[in-house]
Design an enzyme around this catalytic site. Structure first.
Site, PDB file in Angstrom:
ATOM      1  N   PHE A 138      42.384 -52.530  -9.608  1.00 56.09           N
ATOM      2  CA  PHE A 138      43.569 -51.705  -9.793  1.00 56.09           C
ATOM      3  C   PHE A 138      43.128 -50.300 -10.174  1.00 56.09           C
ATOM      4  O   PHE A 138      42.379 -50.121 -11.126  1.00 56.09           O
ATOM      5  CB  PHE A 138      44.501 -52.257 -10.874  1.00 56.09           C
ATOM      6  CG  PHE A 138      45.748 -51.428 -11.019  1.00 56.09           C
ATOM      7  CD1 PHE A 138      46.794 -51.568 -10.122  1.00 56.09           C
ATOM      8  CD2 PHE A 138      45.856 -50.482 -12.019  1.00 56.09           C
ATOM      9  CE1 PHE A 138      47.930 -50.768 -10.225  1.00 56.09           C
ATOM     10  CE2 PHE A 138      46.989 -49.677 -12.129  1.00 56.09           C
ATOM     11  CZ  PHE A 138      48.024 -49.829 -11.233  1.00 56.09           C
ATOM     12  N   ASP A 223      35.695 -47.038 -12.965  1.00 52.99           N
ATOM     13  CA  ASP A 223      37.042 -46.843 -13.473  1.00 52.99           C
ATOM     14  C   ASP A 223      37.131 -47.545 -14.829  1.00 52.99           C
ATOM     15  O   ASP A 223      37.317 -48.757 -14.891  1.00 52.99           O
ATOM     16  CB  ASP A 223      38.054 -47.407 -12.471  1.00 52.99           C
ATOM     17  CG  ASP A 223      39.492 -47.282 -12.958  1.00 52.99           C
ATOM     18  OD1 ASP A 223      39.702 -47.002 -14.160  1.00 52.99           O
ATOM     19  OD2 ASP A 223      40.411 -47.473 -12.137  1.00 52.99           O
ATOM     20  N   LYS A 252      43.930 -44.493 -20.489  1.00 47.23           N
ATOM     21  CA  LYS A 252      44.732 -45.292 -21.439  1.00 47.23           C
ATOM     22  C   LYS A 252      44.436 -45.052 -22.933  1.00 47.23           C
ATOM     23  O   LYS A 252      45.229 -44.459 -23.633  1.00 47.23           O
ATOM     24  CB  LYS A 252      44.601 -46.774 -21.098  1.00 47.23           C
ATOM     25  CG  LYS A 252      45.298 -47.109 -19.794  1.00 47.23           C
ATOM     26  CD  LYS A 252      45.428 -48.596 -19.583  1.00 47.23           C
ATOM     27  CE  LYS A 252      46.400 -48.909 -18.461  1.00 47.23           C
ATOM     28  NZ  LYS A 252      45.792 -49.047 -17.138  1.00 47.23           N
TER      29      LYS A 252
HETATM   30  C1  PLP Z   1      46.146 -48.515 -15.829  1.00 51.07           C
HETATM   31  C2  PLP Z   1      45.007 -48.306 -14.918  1.00 51.07           C
HETATM   32  C3  PLP Z   1      44.988 -47.244 -14.002  1.00 51.07           C
HETATM   33  C4  PLP Z   1      46.165 -46.322 -13.810  1.00 51.07           C
HETATM   34  O1  PLP Z   1      46.413 -45.548 -14.937  1.00 51.07           O
HETATM   35  P1  PLP Z   1      47.802 -44.738 -15.042  1.00 51.07           P
HETATM   36  O2  PLP Z   1      47.639 -43.953 -16.302  1.00 51.07           O
HETATM   37  O3  PLP Z   1      48.892 -45.758 -15.110  1.00 51.07           O
HETATM   38  O4  PLP Z   1      47.903 -43.893 -13.839  1.00 51.07           O
HETATM   39  C5  PLP Z   1      43.865 -47.059 -13.242  1.00 51.07           C
HETATM   40  N1  PLP Z   1      42.803 -47.869 -13.355  1.00 51.07           N
HETATM   41  C6  PLP Z   1      42.788 -48.900 -14.223  1.00 51.07           C
HETATM   42  C7  PLP Z   1      41.567 -49.759 -14.325  1.00 51.07           C
HETATM   43  C8  PLP Z   1      43.887 -49.167 -15.020  1.00 51.07           C
HETATM   44  O5  PLP Z   1      43.884 -50.208 -15.852  1.00 51.07           O
END
Ligand code: PLP
Length: 401
Positions: A138, A223, A252
């Site tokens: 994701f 990520d 986050k």
């Molecule tokens: C939540 C998340 C995103 C997206 O972050 P947003 O601030 O909602 O755009 C991207 N990568 C990972 C691994 C995430 O958990």
């Protein structure tokens, strides 16, 4: 206004993009949040891995108050003091040489994708643009990041998607080897797949991926939007695997609750961007950077919090594993790294999430059938015990309720 009528207005005025739990949260302190009708909840969602220090941590609140009085926003056309300080601290405590600030995880990944493409095209020619990502990953909700996300359910209905992405099974080195061509410019992975159900790779996976990247001059993008900022017991999850990426994205947990994202990279890669290539109006503004700086300083203060996260994570995982042993019909696996934990279920998760809510416990489910726990890193054993006891009770009476 009464909670019920407020919830009615919520569906009247807001786009229907979330399945929200029937509660309005109005206050938070530490590991606890409180609803409009006066109930207390223990928060095992943590804003989905955002509230690493818990709710309304004193140092974060004071930093925001002070900065709000001094300067809330100025353009990146000028130098911004809290932004510079935050970048310096992030560089000091990571592999990175340079930082770009934005406002979310998706935006951080957008920046990473753009930087990787530009770097590779300049160095190796126009053909080199492909990015390999994993199934079950994701990376966000923009068009580029849903394309990077290796899950059809996030892409369906939004085609045509972006060109230049290829997907491989997570935690499979051979699959990456087979997917690499002269077009490959980067491999983009989460150290632990969060939304994909808390999927943890084998110990040597990232070492082998790093080797492959080095041999083929391919960039490794990690990520760490969910796994970063201490969530797994190290400041960044890749530290567990003894490797460093070329580019890393975080968001986050970075801001202590305010919207901020960042892309970090080495000097080598950073040199591909020059003025005009990328920008963000709010990116790294004084207010959010002051909050993030206070958050980072508190996380690192004496190493206490990371150690605590590691210990609580082990305790939590052991409790979940015992639960899994006691309820093999309902639970297929317990897994976790630090305080990012998942319980793979063979029964309906929504029912358990609702039941927990009634009992004063915020939990959430992801990837269809995984209960996910990402509490504040300050959580203590008694709170974990309360959750486990309640899950035990819910599962014992699963078909009666
Ligand atoms: C939540 C998340 C995103 C997206 O972050 P947003 O601030 O909602 O755009 C991207 N990568 C990972 C691994 C995430 O958990």
């Amino acid at each position: 206004m009464e909670m019920r009528s407020l919830i009615e207005e919520s569906s009247k005025y807001l786009l229907n993009t979330y399945n929200r739990q029937p509660v309005v949260l109005i206050k938070g302190r530490g590991t606890r949040v409180y609803s409009l009708d006066g109930k207390e909840y223990i928060d095992f969602v943590g804003g989905v891995a955002v509230n690493v220090l818990g709710h309304c941590h004193r140092k974060v609140v004071v930093a925001i108050q002070k900065q709000a009085q001094r300067l809330i926003h100025v353009s990146n056309l000028y130098h911004i003091e809290p932004q510079i300080k935050l970048a310096k601290q992030l560089v000091k405590h990571s592999f990175a040489d340079k930082v770009f600030f934005c406002n979310s995880g998706a935006e951080a990944n957008e920046a990473a994708i753009k930087l990787a493409r530009k770097y590779s095209k300049e160095r190796f020619g126009d053909d080199r643009y492909e990015i390999i990502t994993a199934f079950g990953s994701f990376h966000g909700r923009t068009i580029a990041t849903i394309t990077a996300t290796g899950q059809e359910k996030f892409q369906k209905g939004f085609e045509p998607l972006l060109q230049g992405f290829r997907y491989v099974p997570f935690n499979n080195v051979d699959a990456i080897q087979e997917a690499i061509t002269h077009r490959t410019c980067a491999i983009l992975l989460e150290p632990v797949q969060g939304e994909g159900g808390v999927n943890i790779p084998s110990d040597d996976y990232f070492k082998k991926v790093r080797d492959m990247c080095d041999k083929n001059d391919i960039l490794l993008i990690l990520d760490e939007v969910q796994t970063g900022m201490g969530r797994t017991g190290r400041l960044f999850a890749h530290e567990h695997f003894g490797i460093t990426p070329d580019i890393m994205t975080i968001a986050k947990g970075l801001g202590g609750g305010v919207p901020i994202g960042a892309m970090l990279c080495t000097n080598k890669v950073a040199s591909a961007f020059s003025p005009g290539n990328h920008a963000s109006t709010f990116g790294g503004n004084p207010l959010v950077c002051a909050s993030a700086l206070a958050t980072l300083e508190t996380i690192l203060e004496d190493g206490y919090l990371l150690e605590h996260c590691k210990n609580m994570g082990m305790y939590f995982l052991n409790q979940l594993k015992e639960l899994a042993e006691d309820f093999p019909v309902y639970i297929t696996e317990a897994r976790g790294l630090g305080l990012l934990l998942g319980l793979q279920m063979s029964v309906d998760c929504n029912k358990i999430v609702s039941n927990c809510l009634k009992r004063g416990l915020l939990i959430n489910s992801t990837a269809g059938n995984v209960l996910r726990f990402a509490p504040p890193l300050i959580i203590e054993e008694p709170d974990i015990d309360i959750l486990i006891e309640n899950l035990r009770d819910i599962l014992e009476n699963y078909y009666d309720e």
